[in-house]
Design a protein around this motif. Structure first.
Motif, short mmCIF file in Angstrom:
data_model
loop_
_atom_site.label_atom_id
_atom_site.label_comp_id
_atom_site.label_asym_id
_atom_site.label_seq_id
_atom_site.Cartn_x
_atom_site.Cartn_y
_atom_site.Cartn_z
N LEU A 60 -102.23 -32.37 -33.18
CA LEU A 60 -100.88 -32.94 -33.01
C LEU A 60 -99.94 -31.92 -32.37
CD1 LEU A 60 -99.32 -35.53 -33.55
CD2 LEU A 60 -98.63 -34.60 -35.77
N LEU A 61 -100.06 -30.65 -32.75
CA LEU A 61 -99.26 -29.59 -32.13
C LEU A 61 -99.49 -29.57 -30.62
CD1 LEU A 61 -97.40 -27.10 -32.46
CD2 LEU A 61 -99.47 -25.74 -32.82
N MET A 62 -100.74 -29.72 -30.22
CA MET A 62 -101.07 -29.68 -28.79
C MET A 62 -100.65 -30.96 -28.05
SD MET A 62 -102.21 -26.73 -28.02
CE MET A 62 -100.85 -26.22 -29.08
N PHE A 63 -100.52 -32.05 -28.77
CA PHE A 63 -100.12 -33.31 -28.12
C PHE A 63 -98.69 -33.24 -27.58
CE2 PHE A 63 -103.29 -35.82 -30.99
CZ PHE A 63 -104.35 -35.34 -30.24
N PHE A 64 -97.86 -32.34 -28.14
CA PHE A 64 -96.53 -32.18 -27.54
C PHE A 64 -96.32 -30.81 -26.90
CE2 PHE A 64 -95.71 -30.88 -31.99
CZ PHE A 64 -94.92 -29.75 -31.85
N MET A 75 -86.36 -34.77 -14.28
CA MET A 75 -87.75 -34.36 -14.56
C MET A 75 -88.32 -35.15 -15.74
SD MET A 75 -89.27 -30.66 -15.76
CE MET A 75 -88.62 -30.85 -17.43
N THR A 76 -87.51 -35.27 -16.82
CA THR A 76 -88.02 -35.98 -18.01
C THR A 76 -88.19 -37.48 -17.75
OG1 THR A 76 -85.79 -36.28 -18.93
CG2 THR A 76 -87.00 -34.30 -19.59
N TRP A 77 -87.47 -38.00 -16.75
CA TRP A 77 -87.61 -39.42 -16.41
C TRP A 77 -88.69 -39.66 -15.34
CZ3 TRP A 77 -86.00 -43.89 -18.51
CH2 TRP A 77 -85.05 -43.81 -19.54
N ASN A 78 -89.45 -38.61 -15.04
CA ASN A 78 -90.51 -38.72 -14.03
C ASN A 78 -91.87 -38.60 -14.73
OD1 ASN A 78 -92.34 -38.42 -11.93
ND2 ASN A 78 -90.95 -37.19 -10.68
N PRO A 79 -92.43 -39.71 -15.22
CA PRO A 79 -93.69 -39.61 -15.98
C PRO A 79 -94.85 -39.09 -15.14
CG PRO A 79 -93.15 -41.91 -15.53
CD PRO A 79 -91.96 -41.10 -15.11
N GLY A 80 -94.84 -39.39 -13.84
CA GLY A 80 -95.93 -38.92 -12.97
C GLY A 80 -95.97 -37.40 -12.90
N LEU A 81 -94.82 -36.78 -12.62
CA LEU A 81 -94.74 -35.32 -12.51
C LEU A 81 -95.12 -34.65 -13.83
CD1 LEU A 81 -93.89 -32.73 -11.00
CD2 LEU A 81 -91.54 -33.14 -11.81
N MET A 82 -94.58 -35.16 -14.94
CA MET A 82 -94.86 -34.54 -16.24
C MET A 82 -96.32 -34.72 -16.63
SD MET A 82 -91.67 -34.58 -18.80
CE MET A 82 -91.76 -36.27 -19.35
N THR A 83 -96.92 -35.85 -16.29
CA THR A 83 -98.34 -36.07 -16.60
C THR A 83 -99.22 -35.11 -15.83
OG1 THR A 83 -97.94 -38.42 -17.07
CG2 THR A 83 -100.21 -37.77 -16.61
N VAL A 84 -98.92 -34.94 -14.53
CA VAL A 84 -99.70 -34.00 -13.70
C VAL A 84 -99.59 -32.58 -14.27
CG1 VAL A 84 -99.82 -32.89 -11.43
CG2 VAL A 84 -99.60 -35.37 -11.59
N ALA A 85 -98.37 -32.18 -14.63
CA ALA A 85 -98.17 -30.83 -15.19
C ALA A 85 -98.90 -30.66 -16.51
CB ALA A 85 -96.67 -30.56 -15.37
N MET A 86 -98.83 -31.68 -17.38
CA MET A 86 -99.53 -31.62 -18.67
C MET A 86 -101.04 -31.52 -18.47
SD MET A 86 -101.45 -33.88 -20.75
CE MET A 86 -100.85 -35.55 -20.50
N ILE A 87 -101.59 -32.33 -17.57
CA ILE A 87 -103.03 -32.30 -17.31
C ILE A 87 -103.45 -30.93 -16.75
CG2 ILE A 87 -104.87 -33.25 -15.84
CD1 ILE A 87 -103.51 -36.00 -16.13
N ASN A 144 -112.90 -32.35 -25.54
CA ASN A 144 -111.52 -32.19 -26.00
C ASN A 144 -110.50 -32.27 -24.87
OD1 ASN A 144 -111.21 -31.83 -28.99
ND2 ASN A 144 -112.88 -30.38 -28.63
N ILE A 145 -110.90 -31.96 -23.65
CA ILE A 145 -110.00 -32.17 -22.51
C ILE A 145 -109.56 -33.63 -22.47
CG2 ILE A 145 -109.98 -32.40 -19.98
CD1 ILE A 145 -111.58 -29.75 -19.88
N ALA A 146 -110.54 -34.53 -22.58
CA ALA A 146 -110.22 -35.96 -22.53
C ALA A 146 -109.36 -36.38 -23.72
CB ALA A 146 -111.52 -36.77 -22.51
N VAL A 147 -109.70 -35.89 -24.92
CA VAL A 147 -108.97 -36.27 -26.13
C VAL A 147 -107.51 -35.82 -26.04
CG1 VAL A 147 -108.76 -35.86 -28.62
CG2 VAL A 147 -111.01 -36.28 -27.61
N VAL A 148 -107.30 -34.57 -25.68
CA VAL A 148 -105.94 -34.02 -25.66
C VAL A 148 -105.10 -34.68 -24.56
CG1 VAL A 148 -104.55 -31.93 -25.30
CG2 VAL A 148 -106.61 -31.83 -26.72
N ILE A 149 -105.68 -34.92 -23.39
CA ILE A 149 -104.92 -35.58 -22.32
C ILE A 149 -104.47 -36.97 -22.75
CG2 ILE A 149 -105.13 -36.64 -20.02
CD1 ILE A 149 -106.77 -34.18 -19.17
N VAL A 150 -105.40 -37.75 -23.28
CA VAL A 150 -105.07 -39.14 -23.66
C VAL A 150 -103.98 -39.17 -24.73
CG1 VAL A 150 -105.96 -41.21 -24.82
CG2 VAL A 150 -107.29 -40.13 -22.99
N PHE A 151 -104.12 -38.33 -25.75
CA PHE A 151 -103.17 -38.39 -26.87
C PHE A 151 -101.89 -37.58 -26.62
CE2 PHE A 151 -107.06 -39.80 -28.96
CZ PHE A 151 -106.59 -40.90 -29.67
#
Length: 460
Positions: free
Chosen positions: A98-102, A137-149, A349-356
């Motif tokens: 859960l810590l890693m999910f945010f 930036m926070t309203w740009n889900p695409g940019l934040m998703t790419v950065a998180m991945i 775990n790459i897949a698990v953490v990205i999805v969640f």
């Protein structure tokens, strides 16, 4: 299978410190220090760090080294037959995930801002435009998703190379670079014209502020910061105990890690307050300090683009060192529980953490209507509350009771493990305090966390 060990003591200390050194050191500690009386608050904080954080850190290290396992199996190995201490492994595992999910989202923000600052995107913007930049930036889900991945792939990729060749090698470079960058930034900040007011605000012991805020509020703030700063209770520290040998007693090692963690927090204040006061900017707390206040400061500073890029590089290292440390804990769970290879554990775990992690990303935009903790809150706030206000204090209580209770591992076994090797020993005379007083203090922190969250008027 032989358990891998650190190649050096320095590697163990820097990685353990990297796990403890998080963004709370930078965007929370300096602010509450200034708010509650500067150096007067620091003295109270250091007192609670010694009586709260240190004993539990030694206990986590001891459980890890004594079992030679991650939290997934450590209680199974050490608990008396027929007891149920091992149930905590599910809460520990959940806490790390859960810590890693945010946290991966915040790590992505740091890298985005490093690129923004380096490219000069903030030059010429007024304070309102800097604020709008963060909101965009926070309203740009695409940019934040790419950065998180990117953060998830990078950090699991490092862990997949192994403890010595991946985690230790990279974290050593990252942490040494972090310390060097911090010192350079602090020197730059305190040599700015007008920085003296910020230094006085931060370092001058103002006991009037302590009393103005209420002595009990100041004590609670110091207790809370001392307790949460070391990331204790979910096994992310105990894993590194399982990787070290018996050459040194664990009290001395815990002291060194705590000193590194506290040093970073203190130097962060030397960077932030002199700069904010030099340019007449209010040093807010939380994300607005990092993403709104400080870009405005760097805009006003000669060579601010370079100094700002350095600052966000340091922030990126602070975030990534924590993520790598917790990912190592997550990978170790899979290895210990299911006997997976390190590469397989990383890949799954790459897949698990990205999805969640996606709900946290989307909580700022597509899912912003979901406000679980009241108006203005989001999914990240909920995840942070579950970890910080529940799993960390209650998990720490489990480790504590496990090490002092006769129906757990027991005081004698804990003390023998903690004091094996050279160096500072865990004192025997402290037994009454850690058995009867410290558990009560942890429960008080737990209850106070709920009261301050849902009944803030009680602390006005």
């Amino acid at each position: 299978m032989q358990r891998e060990k650190f190649s050096s003591r320095l590697g163990f200390l820097l990685i353990s410190a990297g796990c403890a050194i998080g963004l709370g050191n930078v965007w929370r500690f300096p602010y509450i220090t200034g708010m509650y009386g500067g150096a007067a608050f620091v003295l109270i904080y250091l007192f609670f760090l010694v009586i709260l954080g240190l004993p539990i850190m030694v206990m986590e290290f001891a459980v890890g080294r004594g079992s030679q396992k991650s939290a997934a199996r450590s209680f199974d190995v050490l608990e008396p037959k027929g007891t149920k201490w091992h149930i905590h492994k599910y809460f520990a595992m959940f806490g790390n995930y859960l810590l890693m999910f945010f946290y991966t989202t915040i790590g992505g923000w740091m890298l985005i801002y490093f690129v923004k600052m380096l490219s000069g995107e903030f030059e010429g913007l007024n304070p309102q435009q800097v604020n709008e930049n963060f909101v965009q930036m926070t309203w740009n889900p695409g940019l934040m998703t790419v950065a998180m991945i990117f953060v998830v792939l990078l950090c699991f990729g490092i862990c997949s190379f192994g403890l010595q060749k991946g985690v230790e090698k990279v974290t050593k470079v990252m942490m040494v670079s972090l310390f060097i960058i911090m010192i350079l930034l602090a020197i730059r900040s305190i040599t700015l014209s007008g920085s003296n007011a910020g230094l006085k605000f931060y370092l001058y012991p103002d006991f009037k502020k302590v009393m103005d805020n209420g002595l009990s509020n100041t004590i609670f703030a110091a207790m809370g910061q001392a307790f949460f700063t070391l990331s204790l209770g979910i096994g992310s520290i105990s894993i590194f105990g399982s990787y070290i040998g018996k050459e040194r007693a664990l009290m001395g090692e815990a002291i060194n890690v705590t000193l590194l963690d506290t040093g970073v927090a203190l130097v962060a204040g030397l960077i932030i307050f002199p700069a904010c006061f030099a340019f007449g900017v209010n040093p807010d707390s939380g994300p607005s300090l990092i993403f709104v206040t400080l870009p405005n400061v760097f805009n006003s500073m000669s060579g601010g683009r370079i100094w700002g890029a350095f600052f966000f590089l340091f922030m990126s290292f602070a975030a990534l060192s924590t993520i790598i440390a917790v990912f190592e804990s997550i990978i170790s769970y899979a290895i210990d529980l299911w006997n997976w290879s390190r590469k397989k554990a990383a890949f799954v775990n790459i897949a698990v953490v990205i999805v969640f992690s996606l709900p946290c990303v989307l909580g700022f935009n597509l899912l912003s209507g979901f406000q679980p903790l009241g108006p203005g809150s989001n999914i990240m706030d909920l995840e942070d509350f579950i970890v910080s206000n529940n799993l960390l204090p209650l998990g720490s209580l489990v480790y504590l009771l496990f090490c002092v209770s006769k129906c757990g591992w027991g005081w004698k076994n804990f003390l023998q493990e903690a004091n094996t090797g050279k160096g500072v020993k865990f004192p025997k005379w402290i037994r009454f305090y850690v058995t009867f007083i410290l558990p009560v203090i942890i429960l008080v922190i737990f209850v106070q966390g709920y009261l301050s969250k849902f009944f803030p008027q009680l602390f006005q």
